[in-house]
Write a protein that holds these residues in place. Sequence first.
Motif, PDB file in Angstrom:
ATOM      1  N   TYR A   1       0.822  -1.204   0.000  1.00 21.88           N
ATOM      2  CA  TYR A   1       0.000   0.000   0.000  1.00 21.88           C
ATOM      3  C   TYR A   1       0.860   1.259   0.000  1.00 21.88           C
ATOM      4  O   TYR A   1       0.528   2.245  -0.655  1.00 21.88           O
ATOM      5  N   ARG A   2       1.969   1.231   0.732  1.00 23.56           N
ATOM      6  CA  ARG A   2       2.859   2.393   0.760  1.00 23.56           C
ATOM      7  C   ARG A   2       3.490   2.606  -0.618  1.00 23.56           C
ATOM      8  O   ARG A   2       3.645   3.750  -1.082  1.00 23.56           O
ATOM      9  N   TYR A   3       3.868   1.515  -1.265  1.00 23.70           N
ATOM     10  CA  TYR A   3       4.402   1.583  -2.637  1.00 23.70           C
ATOM     11  C   TYR A   3       3.400   2.276  -3.555  1.00 23.70           C
ATOM     12  O   TYR A   3       3.739   3.193  -4.301  1.00 23.70           O
ATOM     13  N   GLU A   4       2.127   1.842  -3.493  1.00 19.84           N
ATOM     14  CA  GLU A   4       1.114   2.395  -4.381  1.00 19.84           C
ATOM     15  C   GLU A   4       0.826   3.854  -4.059  1.00 19.84           C
ATOM     16  O   GLU A   4       0.608   4.661  -4.970  1.00 19.84           O
ATOM     17  N   ALA A   5       0.834   4.214  -2.798  1.00 21.95           N
ATOM     18  CA  ALA A   5       0.584   5.610  -2.420  1.00 21.95           C
ATOM     19  C   ALA A   5       1.608   6.536  -3.066  1.00 21.95           C
ATOM     20  O   ALA A   5       1.257   7.600  -3.600  1.00 21.95           O
ATOM     21  N   ILE A   6       2.862   6.156  -3.046  1.00 26.02           N
ATOM     22  CA  ILE A   6       3.932   6.992  -3.591  1.00 26.02           C
ATOM     23  C   ILE A   6       3.841   7.074  -5.111  1.00 26.02           C
ATOM     24  O   ILE A   6       3.897   8.163  -5.700  1.00 26.02           O
TER      25      ILE A   6
END
Length: 413
Positions: free
Chosen positions: A157-162
């Motif tokens: 999820y952090r990957y996708e947020a960035i």
Amino acid sequence: MDDLLLLVPRLPFPPNKGDKIRTWQLLLFLARRYRVHLGAFIDDKADIPHIPQVEASCTSTHFERLRPGLARMRCAGAVLRNESLSLHYYRRPAMREWVRNTVSQHGIARMVAFSSPMGQYLADYPAARRVVDFCDVDSDKWRQFAERRRWPASLMYRYEAIRLLRYEQKMAMACDAALFISKAEVNLFRRLAPEAAGRTHVLCSGVDTAFLSPKRAYDNPYPQGTQPLVFCGAMDYWPNADAATWFAQQILPGVRSKHPEVTFWIVGARPTPQVKALAALPGVSVTAAVPDVRPYIAHAVISVAPMRVARGVQTKVLEAMAMAKPVILTPPALEGIDAESGMELLLAHSADELVGMLRAALELPPASLAAIGRAARRRAEMSYGWQARLSGLAELLEDQWKMDGSARTWSGA
């Protein structure tokens, strides 16, 4: 009438289902002013019989089947390219080719895309007037998911947020207008992408107050002798599943300890295994998809929106207000809704407060609860009619809004 291209991630029908409410109203609004050429994905075979209703409002259409499991597998390519998963999920050569042919054949100079992933199909047409309805700041939604999920899900999820934010920033700078569902979403995006502040606008969602009428007679779907609380929403959407789980496990027992006749009904399509398992708890029922959500709202004692994570305006709250149903909700569910707590709805800031507020509301005279519902209905009628909400879109699609001369192209993910 001029031609216009409209791209949406899901077939915008039935018009009373989740995100389809906004896309259906967009289609109707635009079809009264333009010859609309619609491109959409179909991710549920149950939507296929509704294609003729959608085609009736369009000059031409392109519908492409999207199988969620296979689409998620394709997202692996995004990681290898350091790109957004969401964009790969909706990236299809056939859709891109249809857009290219349609723009060329009809000389289309106005384009509208609903959601940032669908905006990728507008990237090759800098001469057109391009409007992207982001609706919510999706990248921030993924950030919130990362904060609440365990590893390794939090890492994804952090990957996708960035990566998605990076794309949202580029796209907002290149298009003529970036629309968001509330002032709070606009302010958030302007903080994340200050260079695009001049292109961001509010396009609030509304409700069909004629369809959502509390004056109609609806069959009661609930067992006699119970006091049902209802929570509506797509139950494969993690914030909804999280809210239903939290309420069933942490809130409902405290309410039922004093009011054992209270039941909690989770009404929404595609419940996850976690949500289905909640039906084993005392007083909890899970319906999955229902033909019409209005009877469940109409015959509930209270509609609850116990969101812990949310983006944009919660349609479930506006629907309950339009049905003159008292709503008890948490702060994330109130974001973007102009309503007065204590008069038009009831706001609880913590689990203990939510339990106490529900107990107190259940002990109110029926006339007092009904008064809150009537006030909510009046607010919905005054502030959330669709025609008033969408009126600004026509101006943004014409020459009444001036570009600032910045770059008008974007690519990549």
